[in-house]
Design a protein around this motif. Sequence first.
Motif, PDB file in Angstrom:
ATOM      1  N   LEU A  73       0.739  -1.333  -0.070  1.00  0.00           N
ATOM      2  CA  LEU A  73       0.030   0.062   0.052  1.00  0.00           C
ATOM      3  C   LEU A  73       0.929   1.271  -0.024  1.00  0.00           C
ATOM      4  CD1 LEU A  73      -2.565   1.685   0.339  1.00  0.00           C
ATOM      5  CD2 LEU A  73      -2.526   1.057   2.640  1.00  0.00           C
ATOM      6  N   TYR A  74       1.798   1.450   0.872  1.00  0.00           N
ATOM      7  CA  TYR A  74       2.628   2.625   0.927  1.00  0.00           C
ATOM      8  C   TYR A  74       3.346   2.819  -0.151  1.00  0.00           C
ATOM      9  CZ  TYR A  74       0.402   2.396   5.743  1.00  0.00           C
ATOM     10  OH  TYR A  74      -0.351   2.427   6.840  1.00  0.00           O
ATOM     11  N   GLU A  75       4.110   1.813  -0.607  1.00  0.00           N
ATOM     12  CA  GLU A  75       4.930   1.717  -1.978  1.00  0.00           C
ATOM     13  C   GLU A  75       4.066   2.384  -3.051  1.00  0.00           C
ATOM     14  OE1 GLU A  75       6.915  -1.391  -2.972  1.00  0.00           O
ATOM     15  OE2 GLU A  75       8.451  -1.522  -1.065  1.00  0.00           O
ATOM     16  N   MET A  76       2.719   1.941  -3.153  1.00  0.00           N
ATOM     17  CA  MET A  76       1.741   2.395  -4.133  1.00  0.00           C
ATOM     18  C   MET A  76       1.578   4.087  -4.035  1.00  0.00           C
ATOM     19  SD  MET A  76      -1.459   3.704  -4.677  1.00  0.00           S
ATOM     20  CE  MET A  76      -2.438   2.669  -3.624  1.00  0.00           C
ATOM     21  N   LEU A  77       1.308   4.489  -2.772  1.00  0.00           N
ATOM     22  CA  LEU A  77       1.131   5.737  -2.537  1.00  0.00           C
ATOM     23  C   LEU A  77       2.437   6.467  -3.034  1.00  0.00           C
ATOM     24  CD1 LEU A  77      -0.711   5.721   0.774  1.00  0.00           C
ATOM     25  CD2 LEU A  77      -1.736   6.012  -1.353  1.00  0.00           C
ATOM     26  N   GLU A  78       3.469   6.210  -2.610  1.00  0.00           N
ATOM     27  CA  GLU A  78       4.567   6.862  -2.795  1.00  0.00           C
ATOM     28  C   GLU A  78       4.767   6.896  -4.388  1.00  0.00           C
ATOM     29  OE1 GLU A  78       9.361   7.122  -1.247  1.00  0.00           O
ATOM     30  OE2 GLU A  78       8.150   5.392  -0.489  1.00  0.00           O
ATOM     31  N   GLN A  79       4.760   5.836  -4.904  1.00  0.00           N
ATOM     32  CA  GLN A  79       5.258   5.888  -6.543  1.00  0.00           C
ATOM     33  C   GLN A  79       4.047   6.411  -7.192  1.00  0.00           C
ATOM     34  OE1 GLN A  79       5.695   1.623  -7.261  1.00  0.00           O
ATOM     35  NE2 GLN A  79       7.407   1.237  -6.190  1.00  0.00           N
ATOM     36  N   ASN A  80       2.952   6.215  -6.848  1.00  0.00           N
ATOM     37  CA  ASN A  80       1.837   6.972  -7.780  1.00  0.00           C
ATOM     38  C   ASN A  80       1.614   8.305  -7.436  1.00  0.00           C
ATOM     39  OD1 ASN A  80       1.246   4.421  -8.826  1.00  0.00           O
ATOM     40  ND2 ASN A  80      -0.637   4.329  -8.438  1.00  0.00           N
ATOM     41  N   TYR A  81       1.760   9.051  -6.045  1.00  0.00           N
ATOM     42  CA  TYR A  81       1.314  10.157  -6.011  1.00  0.00           C
ATOM     43  C   TYR A  81       2.551  11.016  -5.031  1.00  0.00           C
ATOM     44  CZ  TYR A  81      -3.046   8.210  -7.006  1.00  0.00           C
ATOM     45  OH  TYR A  81      -4.147   7.777  -7.674  1.00  0.00           O
ATOM     46  N   GLY A  82       3.609  10.386  -4.819  1.00  0.00           N
ATOM     47  CA  GLY A  82       4.509  11.059  -4.036  1.00  0.00           C
ATOM     48  C   GLY A  82       4.296  11.089  -2.422  1.00  0.00           C
ATOM     49  N   ILE A  83       3.264  10.610  -2.060  1.00  0.00           N
ATOM     50  CA  ILE A  83       2.909  10.270  -0.653  1.00  0.00           C
ATOM     51  C   ILE A  83       3.665   9.552   0.259  1.00  0.00           C
ATOM     52  CG2 ILE A  83       1.105   9.996   1.131  1.00  0.00           C
ATOM     53  CD1 ILE A  83      -0.847  10.518  -1.337  1.00  0.00           C
ATOM     54  N   VAL A  84       4.638  10.162   1.202  1.00  0.00           N
ATOM     55  CA  VAL A  84       5.556   9.336   1.800  1.00  0.00           C
ATOM     56  C   VAL A  84       4.806   9.318   3.521  1.00  0.00           C
ATOM     57  CG1 VAL A  84       7.791   9.140   2.816  1.00  0.00           C
ATOM     58  CG2 VAL A  84       7.363  10.041   0.516  1.00  0.00           C
ATOM     59  N   VAL A  85       4.515   8.015   3.913  1.00  0.00           N
ATOM     60  CA  VAL A  85       4.010   8.128   5.125  1.00  0.00           C
ATOM     61  C   VAL A  85       5.408   7.992   6.266  1.00  0.00           C
ATOM     62  CG1 VAL A  85       1.795   6.970   4.569  1.00  0.00           C
ATOM     63  CG2 VAL A  85       3.857   5.610   5.251  1.00  0.00           C
ATOM     64  N   LYS A  86       5.057   8.472   7.491  1.00  0.00           N
ATOM     65  CA  LYS A  86       6.308   8.630   8.340  1.00  0.00           C
ATOM     66  C   LYS A  86       5.865   8.384   9.709  1.00  0.00           C
ATOM     67  CE  LYS A  86      10.020  11.622  10.243  1.00  0.00           C
ATOM     68  NZ  LYS A  86      10.287  13.120  10.334  1.00  0.00           N
ATOM     69  N   THR A  87       4.544   8.661  10.197  1.00  0.00           N
ATOM     70  CA  THR A  87       4.366   8.550  11.622  1.00  0.00           C
ATOM     71  C   THR A  87       3.106   7.711  11.626  1.00  0.00           C
ATOM     72  OG1 THR A  87       5.402  10.665  12.216  1.00  0.00           O
ATOM     73  CG2 THR A  87       3.968   9.631  13.756  1.00  0.00           C
ATOM     74  N   SER A  88       3.154   6.942  12.724  1.00  0.00           N
ATOM     75  CA  SER A  88       1.750   5.989  12.802  1.00  0.00           C
ATOM     76  C   SER A  88       1.491   6.268  14.499  1.00  0.00           C
ATOM     77  CB  SER A  88       1.954   4.529  12.721  1.00  0.00           C
ATOM     78  OG  SER A  88       0.685   3.856  13.269  1.00  0.00           O
ATOM     79  N   VAL A  89       0.251   6.754  14.932  1.00  0.00           N
ATOM     80  CA  VAL A  89      -0.073   6.578  16.393  1.00  0.00           C
ATOM     81  C   VAL A  89      -1.260   5.462  16.553  1.00  0.00           C
ATOM     82  CG1 VAL A  89      -1.270   8.065  18.004  1.00  0.00           C
ATOM     83  CG2 VAL A  89       0.081   9.192  16.446  1.00  0.00           C
ATOM     84  N   GLU A  90      -1.004   4.674  17.625  1.00  0.00           N
ATOM     85  CA  GLU A  90      -1.612   3.527  17.600  1.00  0.00           C
ATOM     86  C   GLU A  90      -2.510   3.474  18.970  1.00  0.00           C
ATOM     87  OE1 GLU A  90       0.252  -0.163  16.849  1.00  0.00           O
ATOM     88  OE2 GLU A  90       1.181   0.817  15.016  1.00  0.00           O
ATOM     89  N   GLU A  91      -3.487   2.815  18.750  1.00  0.00           N
ATOM     90  CA  GLU A  91      -4.572   2.304  19.827  1.00  0.00           C
ATOM     91  C   GLU A  91      -4.933   1.084  19.811  1.00  0.00           C
ATOM     92  OE1 GLU A  91      -8.201   4.932  19.964  1.00  0.00           O
ATOM     93  OE2 GLU A  91      -6.905   6.727  20.390  1.00  0.00           O
ATOM     94  N   ILE A  92      -4.801   0.249  20.985  1.00  0.00           N
ATOM     95  CA  ILE A  92      -5.078  -1.223  21.188  1.00  0.00           C
ATOM     96  C   ILE A  92      -6.061  -1.262  22.151  1.00  0.00           C
ATOM     97  CG2 ILE A  92      -3.873  -3.407  21.698  1.00  0.00           C
ATOM     98  CD1 ILE A  92      -2.653  -1.865  19.245  1.00  0.00           C
ATOM     99  N   SER A  93      -6.979  -2.337  21.952  1.00  0.00           N
ATOM    100  CA  SER A  93      -8.050  -2.475  22.638  1.00  0.00           C
ATOM    101  C   SER A  93      -8.536  -4.134  22.399  1.00  0.00           C
ATOM    102  CB  SER A  93      -9.497  -1.537  22.522  1.00  0.00           C
ATOM    103  OG  SER A  93      -9.872  -1.801  21.138  1.00  0.00           O
ATOM    104  N   ALA A  94      -9.431  -4.592  23.305  1.00  0.00           N
ATOM    105  CA  ALA A  94      -9.878  -5.948  23.116  1.00  0.00           C
ATOM    106  C   ALA A  94     -11.158  -6.063  23.195  1.00  0.00           C
ATOM    107  CB  ALA A  94      -9.112  -6.807  24.217  1.00  0.00           C
TER     108      ALA A  94
END
Length: 242
Positions: A167-188
Amino acid sequence: MQLDHNSSKPLHIQAEEMLRKLIQEEAYQKGKLLPNEVELSEQLNISRNTLRQAINKLVYEGLLVRKKGYGTKVVRKAIKGGVKNWLSFSQEMKKLGIEVRNFELHVSLKVPNEEICEFFNLEEGTTQRCVVLERLRGNKEYPFVYFISYFNPALPVNGDENYSGLLYEMLEQNYGIVVKTSVEEISARLAGDKLAEKLEISASDPILVRKRFVYDEDGKPVEYNIGYYRADSFTYKIESER
């Protein structure tokens, strides 16, 4: 399966070493139950207490799991995620040597709910639609996670892209969108009927819910992602340093 009763090595240690070799066999790795304690103790010519001591050690190490009235089996190797360095799902699987399979893949356009509007800084009550990617993913044998990804409607993605690869390679190659940060929440929570059917578990089985809020290099929101994981296939590891 024979132990050396004349050896100076304690019988429970010998039994433990024998069990470690036994559980590496393909049948046990795929979920076959170990012989019960009576059978194993008779085969090894040791007491049940001595055998139980060996089994308890492997249970403590997380290699075996014992269920009353059911039996003892090998613990399925879990996927481990963490917060030290975030990786995409495909990168996590590649690091673990797991070949990813898509069991389902759907792309649609949907109006986001209030929480997603807030993340993308959209006006409440907007009719603007997000590209939504839904993927049921796992290894070659069974699915273990169901992902739903919403993409910022301010991005040039339109839903016609090829989402079967990275997914992220596609975004970068197609549109130059480079993801850098991920904020996560975990629950059950419990799986419920819909997710249980997709993940091939019971509705009353536990699942892990993992939300990811993904940003680009400029801190702009890119993706709102929810992953529903089978609890028997995912372990979340947190490493902290003082």
